[in-house]
Design a protein around this motif. Structure first.
Motif, PDB file in Angstrom:
ATOM      1  N   SER A 124      72.190  17.940  83.171  1.00 50.95           N
ATOM      2  CA  SER A 124      70.737  17.791  83.122  1.00 50.95           C
ATOM      3  C   SER A 124      70.054  18.992  82.485  1.00 50.95           C
ATOM      4  O   SER A 124      69.037  18.851  81.795  1.00 50.95           O
ATOM      5  CB  SER A 124      70.186  17.563  84.536  1.00 50.95           C
ATOM      6  OG  SER A 124      70.529  18.648  85.383  1.00 50.95           O
ATOM      7  N   PHE A 125      70.605  20.198  82.689  1.00 50.64           N
ATOM      8  CA  PHE A 125      69.942  21.380  82.126  1.00 50.64           C
ATOM      9  C   PHE A 125      69.982  21.374  80.607  1.00 50.64           C
ATOM     10  O   PHE A 125      69.143  22.003  79.956  1.00 50.64           O
ATOM     11  CB  PHE A 125      70.584  22.663  82.671  1.00 50.64           C
ATOM     12  CG  PHE A 125      71.955  22.958  82.153  1.00 50.64           C
ATOM     13  CD1 PHE A 125      72.135  23.612  80.942  1.00 50.64           C
ATOM     14  CD2 PHE A 125      73.076  22.583  82.873  1.00 50.64           C
ATOM     15  CE1 PHE A 125      73.401  23.886  80.464  1.00 50.64           C
ATOM     16  CE2 PHE A 125      74.341  22.857  82.406  1.00 50.64           C
ATOM     17  CZ  PHE A 125      74.511  23.506  81.192  1.00 50.64           C
ATOM     18  N   GLU A 169      62.904  14.459  83.507  1.00 50.71           N
ATOM     19  CA  GLU A 169      63.686  13.540  84.335  1.00 50.71           C
ATOM     20  C   GLU A 169      63.756  12.152  83.704  1.00 50.71           C
ATOM     21  O   GLU A 169      64.813  11.499  83.739  1.00 50.71           O
ATOM     22  CB  GLU A 169      63.090  13.473  85.742  1.00 50.71           C
ATOM     23  CG  GLU A 169      63.290  14.763  86.536  1.00 50.71           C
ATOM     24  CD  GLU A 169      62.849  14.631  87.983  1.00 50.71           C
ATOM     25  OE1 GLU A 169      62.188  13.622  88.308  1.00 50.71           O
ATOM     26  OE2 GLU A 169      63.165  15.537  88.787  1.00 50.71           O
ATOM     27  N   ILE A 170      62.655  11.688  83.144  1.00 42.92           N
ATOM     28  CA  ILE A 170      62.676  10.381  82.479  1.00 42.92           C
ATOM     29  C   ILE A 170      63.611  10.420  81.279  1.00 42.92           C
ATOM     30  O   ILE A 170      64.399   9.480  81.043  1.00 42.92           O
ATOM     31  CB  ILE A 170      61.253   9.972  82.057  1.00 42.92           C
ATOM     32  CG1 ILE A 170      60.395   9.695  83.297  1.00 42.92           C
ATOM     33  CG2 ILE A 170      61.282   8.745  81.150  1.00 42.92           C
ATOM     34  CD1 ILE A 170      58.942   9.397  82.993  1.00 42.92           C
ATOM     35  N   ILE A 236      66.863  20.478  86.588  1.00 42.80           N
ATOM     36  CA  ILE A 236      65.718  20.226  85.719  1.00 42.80           C
ATOM     37  C   ILE A 236      64.503  21.029  86.171  1.00 42.80           C
ATOM     38  O   ILE A 236      63.821  21.658  85.366  1.00 42.80           O
ATOM     39  CB  ILE A 236      65.405  18.715  85.691  1.00 42.80           C
ATOM     40  CG1 ILE A 236      66.474  17.964  84.892  1.00 42.80           C
ATOM     41  CG2 ILE A 236      64.023  18.454  85.095  1.00 42.80           C
ATOM     42  CD1 ILE A 236      66.276  16.473  84.840  1.00 42.80           C
ATOM     43  N   VAL A 237      64.223  21.027  87.478  1.00 51.19           N
ATOM     44  CA  VAL A 237      63.071  21.770  87.994  1.00 51.19           C
ATOM     45  C   VAL A 237      63.255  23.263  87.749  1.00 51.19           C
ATOM     46  O   VAL A 237      62.304  23.971  87.397  1.00 51.19           O
ATOM     47  CB  VAL A 237      62.882  21.483  89.495  1.00 51.19           C
ATOM     48  CG1 VAL A 237      61.655  22.208  90.031  1.00 51.19           C
ATOM     49  CG2 VAL A 237      62.766  19.990  89.753  1.00 51.19           C
ATOM     50  N   LEU A 238      64.475  23.743  87.915  1.00 52.09           N
ATOM     51  CA  LEU A 238      64.730  25.175  87.736  1.00 52.09           C
ATOM     52  C   LEU A 238      64.598  25.588  86.282  1.00 52.09           C
ATOM     53  O   LEU A 238      63.977  26.617  85.976  1.00 52.09           O
ATOM     54  CB  LEU A 238      66.133  25.510  88.259  1.00 52.09           C
ATOM     55  CG  LEU A 238      66.544  26.977  88.196  1.00 52.09           C
ATOM     56  CD1 LEU A 238      65.667  27.818  89.116  1.00 52.09           C
ATOM     57  CD2 LEU A 238      68.015  27.144  88.578  1.00 52.09           C
ATOM     58  N   PHE A 239      65.145  24.793  85.354  1.00 46.74           N
ATOM     59  CA  PHE A 239      65.169  25.195  83.944  1.00 46.74           C
ATOM     60  C   PHE A 239      63.829  24.997  83.244  1.00 46.74           C
ATOM     61  O   PHE A 239      63.582  25.626  82.222  1.00 46.74           O
ATOM     62  CB  PHE A 239      66.271  24.432  83.205  1.00 46.74           C
ATOM     63  CG  PHE A 239      67.600  25.116  83.246  1.00 46.74           C
ATOM     64  CD1 PHE A 239      68.061  25.870  82.175  1.00 46.74           C
ATOM     65  CD2 PHE A 239      68.403  25.022  84.362  1.00 46.74           C
ATOM     66  CE1 PHE A 239      69.277  26.510  82.223  1.00 46.74           C
ATOM     67  CE2 PHE A 239      69.626  25.656  84.425  1.00 46.74           C
ATOM     68  CZ  PHE A 239      70.073  26.413  83.349  1.00 46.74           C
ATOM     69  N   THR A 240      62.979  24.108  83.759  1.00 51.51           N
ATOM     70  CA  THR A 240      61.661  23.984  83.144  1.00 51.51           C
ATOM     71  C   THR A 240      60.780  25.185  83.456  1.00 51.51           C
ATOM     72  O   THR A 240      59.779  25.415  82.770  1.00 51.51           O
ATOM     73  CB  THR A 240      60.951  22.704  83.632  1.00 51.51           C
ATOM     74  OG1 THR A 240      60.944  22.683  85.058  1.00 51.51           O
ATOM     75  CG2 THR A 240      61.628  21.458  83.096  1.00 51.51           C
ATOM     76  N   GLY A 241      61.122  25.948  84.484  1.00 51.42           N
ATOM     77  CA  GLY A 241      60.319  27.110  84.848  1.00 51.42           C
ATOM     78  C   GLY A 241      58.995  26.735  85.477  1.00 51.42           C
ATOM     79  O   GLY A 241      58.040  27.522  85.447  1.00 51.42           O
ATOM     80  N   ALA A 242      58.933  25.523  86.057  1.00 46.44           N
ATOM     81  CA  ALA A 242      57.693  25.078  86.703  1.00 46.44           C
ATOM     82  C   ALA A 242      57.577  25.743  88.069  1.00 46.44           C
ATOM     83  O   ALA A 242      58.075  25.228  89.072  1.00 46.44           O
ATOM     84  CB  ALA A 242      57.686  23.562  86.822  1.00 46.44           C
TER      85      ALA A 242
END
Length: 292
Positions: A124-125, A169-170, A236-242
């Motif tokens: 995913s990353f 994610e989509i 995904i949440v970690l790599f987007t930096g959100a």
């Protein structure tokens, strides 16, 4: 005469049951013995650590403190709406793309179908990293904008927001919906489509009346799987930096690694596991009915 007397004195052959009883019995290993090694490995690798997590979560007041915290409630709401939103987006986009690949003749359709299988093996990353190259602060889209307008920075900063996480994610999970759909479409009787077309039905009506009912089991199975995976998505949440997006897996990471509050981390992990197992049970029921 001698041969006749010999034949008369020879012992009669033993009955089959007696002969079978005289044979030495081979010692067979009970079936349950063969189950011991995999059960032992499963217990050591999975059940024992999970038991430790559950035990740690039972610290006095741990559940009450976590459930009363605003951070847990916000993480739960964020996790649910991101998972549901991503699932809906994957269902819509996956259905449209599967329709195009399966029923619209174009060069390379088979290659696209095979690429979907390969895409399922991507981490995913990797998808998130590709989106950062395109829409990141110093990505291609912002670079083209600043180069064309001379502005100091580009307008694309949504990757660090919940909408960026939703897009990632989509993008990543849509093939998980397309795969069962393409399998269902391959078993669809084309005669039904030809009859509907010959009767004057338009493509939209054919999709709604003929294709969609056949695709509903595959849609349900793919959507259930995507929902379970989105609930547990961490990379995904970690790599987007959100930084403003905290899901249950991110909360586990924050409590355990950053705050060293292992009891709270274990409580959140148990809740996440309980939700995931429940949804996985639903997914298995739907998949079984769909024949997936």
């Amino acid at each position: 005469m001698a041969s006749a007397s010999t034949a008369s004195t020879a012992p009669a052959p033993a009955p089959p049951a007696v002969a079978e009883a005289r044979r030495p019995r081979s010692r067979t290993v009970p079936t349950w013995v063969w189950a011991l090694p995999p059960v032992a490995v499963l217990g050591l690798v999975f059940l024992y650590p999970l038991g430790l997590v559950v035990q740690e979560s039972l610290a006095p007041g741990a559940y009450a403190d976590v459930f009363a915290s605003a951070s847990f409630r916000e993480a739960l709401v964020t996790t649910v709406w991101l998972a549901v939103g991503a699932t809906v987006g994957c269902l819509v986009l996956g259905f449209v793309l599967a329709l195009i690949v399966a029923f619209v003749p174009f060069p390379g359709a088979k290659a696209v179908s095979r690429f979907i299988d390969v895409f399922l093996s991507f981490p995913s990353f990797l998808i998130t990293l590709a989106l950062l190259f395109v829409y990141g602060t110093v990505g291609m889209a912002n670079g083209l904008w600043t180069g064309a307008t001379g502005a100091a920075e580009g307008p694309f900063h949504f990757l660090t927001t919940p909408w960026g996480v939703l897009l990632a994610e989509i993008t990543y999970f849509t093939p998980f919906v397309m795969r069962p759909l393409l399998a269902a479409f391959s078993q669809l009787d084309t005669a039904q489509l030809e009859v509907a077309s010959s009767l004057g039905a338009r493509p939209a009506r054919i999709v709604r009346k003929v294709i969609l009912p056949e695709a509903l089991p595959a849609l349900a199975a793919g959507g259930s799987l995507v929902l379970v995976m989105c609930l547990n998505e961490f990379g995904i949440v970690l790599f987007t930096g959100a930084k403003g997006v905290t899901t249950l897996p991110m909360l586990v990471y924050s409590k355990a690694i950053l705050e060293s509050d292992y009891a709270a981390a274990c409580v959140v992990a148990v809740v996440n596991v309980a939700i995931s197992v429940g949804l996985y049970a639903v997914y298995r029921v739907v998949s079984k009915r769909a024949g997936a």
